[in-house]
Design a protein around this motif. Structure first.
Motif, PDB file in Angstrom:
ATOM      1  N   PRO A 277      40.545  -3.157 -21.452  1.00  0.00           N
ATOM      2  CA  PRO A 277      39.439  -4.116 -21.497  1.00  0.00           C
ATOM      3  C   PRO A 277      39.826  -5.503 -21.003  1.00  0.00           C
ATOM      4  O   PRO A 277      38.968  -6.286 -20.628  1.00  0.00           O
ATOM      5  CB  PRO A 277      39.053  -4.140 -22.986  1.00  0.00           C
ATOM      6  CG  PRO A 277      40.251  -3.649 -23.711  1.00  0.00           C
ATOM      7  CD  PRO A 277      40.916  -2.686 -22.794  1.00  0.00           C
ATOM      8  N   GLN A 278      41.129  -5.807 -20.985  1.00  0.00           N
ATOM      9  CA  GLN A 278      41.554  -7.112 -20.485  1.00  0.00           C
ATOM     10  C   GLN A 278      42.077  -7.039 -19.053  1.00  0.00           C
ATOM     11  O   GLN A 278      42.649  -7.997 -18.550  1.00  0.00           O
ATOM     12  CB  GLN A 278      42.654  -7.695 -21.394  1.00  0.00           C
ATOM     13  CG  GLN A 278      42.172  -8.003 -22.798  1.00  0.00           C
ATOM     14  CD  GLN A 278      43.094  -8.954 -23.506  1.00  0.00           C
ATOM     15  OE1 GLN A 278      42.844 -10.149 -23.515  1.00  0.00           O
ATOM     16  NE2 GLN A 278      44.167  -8.447 -24.089  1.00  0.00           N
ATOM     17  N   GLY A 279      41.893  -5.913 -18.390  1.00  0.00           N
ATOM     18  CA  GLY A 279      42.256  -5.794 -16.988  1.00  0.00           C
ATOM     19  C   GLY A 279      43.613  -5.185 -16.732  1.00  0.00           C
ATOM     20  O   GLY A 279      43.905  -4.806 -15.606  1.00  0.00           O
ATOM     21  N   SER A 280      44.474  -5.062 -17.712  1.00  0.00           N
ATOM     22  CA  SER A 280      45.797  -4.470 -17.520  1.00  0.00           C
ATOM     23  C   SER A 280      46.176  -3.704 -18.781  1.00  0.00           C
ATOM     24  O   SER A 280      45.756  -4.067 -19.881  1.00  0.00           O
ATOM     25  CB  SER A 280      46.848  -5.549 -17.233  1.00  0.00           C
ATOM     26  OG  SER A 280      46.966  -6.437 -18.330  1.00  0.00           O
ATOM     27  N   PRO A 281      46.963  -2.636 -18.636  1.00  0.00           N
ATOM     28  CA  PRO A 281      47.350  -1.850 -19.814  1.00  0.00           C
ATOM     29  C   PRO A 281      48.213  -2.657 -20.772  1.00  0.00           C
ATOM     30  O   PRO A 281      48.874  -3.625 -20.398  1.00  0.00           O
ATOM     31  CB  PRO A 281      48.129  -0.677 -19.206  1.00  0.00           C
ATOM     32  CG  PRO A 281      47.751  -0.641 -17.767  1.00  0.00           C
ATOM     33  CD  PRO A 281      47.452  -2.053 -17.374  1.00  0.00           C
ATOM     34  N   ASP A 282      48.226  -2.207 -22.001  1.00  0.00           N
ATOM     35  CA  ASP A 282      49.105  -2.779 -23.020  1.00  0.00           C
ATOM     36  C   ASP A 282      50.474  -2.123 -22.853  1.00  0.00           C
ATOM     37  O   ASP A 282      50.828  -1.175 -23.561  1.00  0.00           O
ATOM     38  CB  ASP A 282      48.520  -2.516 -24.407  1.00  0.00           C
ATOM     39  CG  ASP A 282      49.348  -3.157 -25.518  1.00  0.00           C
ATOM     40  OD1 ASP A 282      50.352  -3.824 -25.201  1.00  0.00           O
ATOM     41  OD2 ASP A 282      48.984  -2.979 -26.695  1.00  0.00           O
ATOM     42  N   TRP A 283      51.268  -2.662 -21.913  1.00  0.00           N
ATOM     43  CA  TRP A 283      52.534  -2.014 -21.585  1.00  0.00           C
ATOM     44  C   TRP A 283      53.499  -2.021 -22.768  1.00  0.00           C
ATOM     45  O   TRP A 283      54.191  -1.024 -23.006  1.00  0.00           O
ATOM     46  CB  TRP A 283      53.176  -2.703 -20.381  1.00  0.00           C
ATOM     47  CG  TRP A 283      52.450  -2.466 -19.095  1.00  0.00           C
ATOM     48  CD1 TRP A 283      51.801  -3.381 -18.328  1.00  0.00           C
ATOM     49  CD2 TRP A 283      52.292  -1.202 -18.427  1.00  0.00           C
ATOM     50  NE1 TRP A 283      51.241  -2.793 -17.224  1.00  0.00           N
ATOM     51  CE2 TRP A 283      51.530  -1.445 -17.262  1.00  0.00           C
ATOM     52  CE3 TRP A 283      52.707   0.093 -18.701  1.00  0.00           C
ATOM     53  CZ2 TRP A 283      51.184  -0.443 -16.378  1.00  0.00           C
ATOM     54  CZ3 TRP A 283      52.363   1.104 -17.815  1.00  0.00           C
ATOM     55  CH2 TRP A 283      51.614   0.833 -16.671  1.00  0.00           C
ATOM     56  N   ALA A 284      53.563  -3.096 -23.498  1.00  0.00           N
ATOM     57  CA  ALA A 284      54.462  -3.146 -24.639  1.00  0.00           C
ATOM     58  C   ALA A 284      54.060  -2.121 -25.703  1.00  0.00           C
ATOM     59  O   ALA A 284      54.897  -1.396 -26.249  1.00  0.00           O
ATOM     60  CB  ALA A 284      54.494  -4.557 -25.229  1.00  0.00           C
ATOM     61  N   GLY A 285      52.767  -2.054 -26.003  1.00  0.00           N
ATOM     62  CA  GLY A 285      52.295  -1.072 -26.970  1.00  0.00           C
ATOM     63  C   GLY A 285      52.485   0.354 -26.487  1.00  0.00           C
ATOM     64  O   GLY A 285      52.837   1.250 -27.268  1.00  0.00           O
ATOM     65  N   LEU A 286      52.260   0.593 -25.183  1.00  0.00           N
ATOM     66  CA  LEU A 286      52.442   1.935 -24.622  1.00  0.00           C
ATOM     67  C   LEU A 286      53.897   2.370 -24.703  1.00  0.00           C
ATOM     68  O   LEU A 286      54.200   3.510 -25.080  1.00  0.00           O
ATOM     69  CB  LEU A 286      51.956   1.951 -23.179  1.00  0.00           C
ATOM     70  CG  LEU A 286      52.061   3.293 -22.447  1.00  0.00           C
ATOM     71  CD1 LEU A 286      51.204   4.342 -23.125  1.00  0.00           C
ATOM     72  CD2 LEU A 286      51.655   3.130 -20.980  1.00  0.00           C
ATOM     73  N   MET A 287      54.815   1.476 -24.360  1.00  0.00           N
ATOM     74  CA  MET A 287      56.238   1.822 -24.434  1.00  0.00           C
ATOM     75  C   MET A 287      56.699   1.994 -25.878  1.00  0.00           C
ATOM     76  O   MET A 287      57.547   2.843 -26.172  1.00  0.00           O
ATOM     77  CB  MET A 287      57.062   0.740 -23.749  1.00  0.00           C
ATOM     78  CG  MET A 287      56.880   0.655 -22.253  1.00  0.00           C
ATOM     79  SD  MET A 287      57.352   2.164 -21.368  1.00  0.00           S
ATOM     80  CE  MET A 287      55.725   2.875 -21.019  1.00  0.00           C
ATOM     81  N   ALA A 288      56.141   1.207 -26.796  1.00  0.00           N
ATOM     82  CA  ALA A 288      56.490   1.367 -28.209  1.00  0.00           C
ATOM     83  C   ALA A 288      56.025   2.727 -28.726  1.00  0.00           C
ATOM     84  O   ALA A 288      56.766   3.421 -29.436  1.00  0.00           O
ATOM     85  CB  ALA A 288      55.881   0.237 -29.025  1.00  0.00           C
ATOM     86  N   ALA A 289      54.798   3.109 -28.375  1.00  0.00           N
ATOM     87  CA  ALA A 289      54.297   4.418 -28.806  1.00  0.00           C
ATOM     88  C   ALA A 289      55.099   5.550 -28.176  1.00  0.00           C
ATOM     89  O   ALA A 289      55.406   6.551 -28.832  1.00  0.00           O
ATOM     90  CB  ALA A 289      52.821   4.542 -28.445  1.00  0.00           C
ATOM     91  N   THR A 290      55.445   5.416 -26.909  1.00  0.00           N
ATOM     92  CA  THR A 290      56.243   6.443 -26.243  1.00  0.00           C
ATOM     93  C   THR A 290      57.623   6.560 -26.872  1.00  0.00           C
ATOM     94  O   THR A 290      58.153   7.662 -27.049  1.00  0.00           O
ATOM     95  CB  THR A 290      56.378   6.108 -24.752  1.00  0.00           C
ATOM     96  OG1 THR A 290      55.073   5.948 -24.174  1.00  0.00           O
ATOM     97  CG2 THR A 290      57.122   7.211 -24.013  1.00  0.00           C
ATOM     98  N   LEU A 291      58.206   5.425 -27.226  1.00  0.00           N
ATOM     99  CA  LEU A 291      59.528   5.438 -27.854  1.00  0.00           C
ATOM    100  C   LEU A 291      59.490   6.138 -29.202  1.00  0.00           C
ATOM    101  O   LEU A 291      60.354   6.978 -29.509  1.00  0.00           O
ATOM    102  CB  LEU A 291      60.032   4.009 -28.004  1.00  0.00           C
ATOM    103  CG  LEU A 291      61.414   3.828 -28.637  1.00  0.00           C
ATOM    104  CD1 LEU A 291      62.484   4.451 -27.760  1.00  0.00           C
ATOM    105  CD2 LEU A 291      61.711   2.355 -28.870  1.00  0.00           C
ATOM    106  N   VAL A 292      58.490   5.830 -30.007  1.00  0.00           N
ATOM    107  CA  VAL A 292      58.382   6.454 -31.331  1.00  0.00           C
ATOM    108  C   VAL A 292      58.099   7.949 -31.190  1.00  0.00           C
ATOM    109  O   VAL A 292      58.627   8.770 -31.954  1.00  0.00           O
ATOM    110  CB  VAL A 292      57.282   5.762 -32.153  1.00  0.00           C
ATOM    111  CG1 VAL A 292      57.085   6.469 -33.487  1.00  0.00           C
ATOM    112  CG2 VAL A 292      57.639   4.302 -32.388  1.00  0.00           C
ATOM    113  N   ALA A 293      57.290   8.324 -30.184  1.00  0.00           N
ATOM    114  CA  ALA A 293      56.972   9.736 -29.984  1.00  0.00           C
ATOM    115  C   ALA A 293      58.178  10.530 -29.491  1.00  0.00           C
ATOM    116  O   ALA A 293      58.339  11.710 -29.829  1.00  0.00           O
ATOM    117  CB  ALA A 293      55.824   9.870 -28.983  1.00  0.00           C
TER     118      ALA A 293
END
Length: 318
Positions: A277-293
């Motif tokens: 919604p702000q024009g760019s992905p939440d890269w920090a949140g995406l990498m945090a979720a990927t790391l935990v997964a």
């Protein structure tokens, strides 16, 4: 009167005396070939691990500082806000204030779905593949080698060729957006699993089975009480490999599991990335979720990595 002095007798060498061992450093002197080999190995290791480090660096960064410090190897404005957003510890307003995209991910629900799907596939596939491998390795029936050759030839068939027929079948059965729909196509067996266990079963002495059957044991009892306990190491290896494959599966859960109730974590991460919604992905949140997964799978492989390598080598797979 002259006296003579007796010379001391030479004592035999002590057979129990430990001879000094040559210095290992003298035997293993560094050579140009050895130095070049270690240097190449270190470079390959760094190239392999760098993406994981970059994921870790991005997860601990602030989204608003990532663009300005894109060439910095250290986290940009170190913070744990990305992990707080992943675990649902922030509101929408706080997420937007932290530079997040504002997208939501029900992490614990999707994690539960991934555990259910991966565990069910692993238990079913390992057990049924073990029975099929035992039939190919021990039972004698007409056309056994021909059927096994057909199974091996299916390894060359890309999975995309069977995706559409499986999807039509699951749809006709009314299993879309259900756990059985996600699990059934890979529940019973895979050619690799049968081949892997068959190689081990062929090395088990037949005398053990014959002795048990002379004592009155049935084929099922021999399989459950003798063969499976002896095949503990390769079965554990196959279970770990199957669990990792099921955990990382993306395409089939994307086709069948569109509902939030059965959506797995890999699909949820892809949807989370597309919410901008702000024009760019939440890269920090995406990498945090990927790391935990990815963390449970990494820990599982580290704990059982040596057993996996030993079992693959013992089974004769090159």
């Amino acid at each position: 009167m002259s006296t003579t002095t007796a010379e001391p007798l030479a004592l035999p060498a002590d057979p129990g005396r430990v001879r000094p061992r040559p210095d290992r450093r003298a035997r293993r002197r560094p050579t140009w070939g050895r130095v070049l080999g270690w240097a190449t190995l270190i470079v390959i290791l760094l190239i392999t691990l760098f993406p994981f480090y970059w994921m870790l660096r991005t997860a601990f960064s602030d989204n608003r500082a990532l663009a300005a410090q894109s060439d910095n190897l250290l986290p940009a404005d170190f913070t744990l806000d990305a992990f707080r957003r992943v675990f649902g510890l922030t509101t929408l307003e706080e997420s937007l204030a932290q530079g997040g995209a504002g997208g939501r991910i029900n992490f614990w629900l999707y994690l539960r779905n991934s555990v259910v799907v991966a565990t069910s596939i692993t238990l079913g596939q390992v057990f049924f593949s073990a029975m099929a491998a035992y039939a190919f390795a021990r039972l004698r029936w007409p056309g056994r080698n021909t059927v096994f050759a057909v199974f091996l030839s299916s390894l060359m068939v890309p999975g995309i060729f069977t995706a559409i027929p499986n999807f039509v079948l699951i749809k006709e059965l009314g299993l879309l957006n259900t756990f059985p729909g996600l699990i059934l196509p890979t529940l019973f067996m895979t050619p690799f699993a049968i081949f892997f266990l068959r190689q081990f079963f062929l090395g088990i002495p037949r005398e053990l089975e014959e002795a048990a059957m002379l004592d009155g044991a049935s084929r099922a009892r021999v399989f459950l009480r003798i063969i499976l306990p002896m095949a503990g190491a390769p079965i554990t290896t196959l279970a770990v490999l199957t669990y990792i494959t099921a955990w990382n599966e993306y395409f089939w859960p994307l086709l069948v599991g569109q509902s939030d109730d059965v959506r797995v974590l890999t699909v949820a991460l892809g949807i989370f990335r597309s919410q901008t919604p702000q024009g760019s992905p939440d890269w920090a949140g995406l990498m945090a979720a990927t790391l935990v997964a990815a963390l449970p799978i990494v820990l599982l492989f580290i704990a059982l990595g040596k057993r996996i390598v030993s079992s693959i080598g013992f089974s004769g797979i090159k």
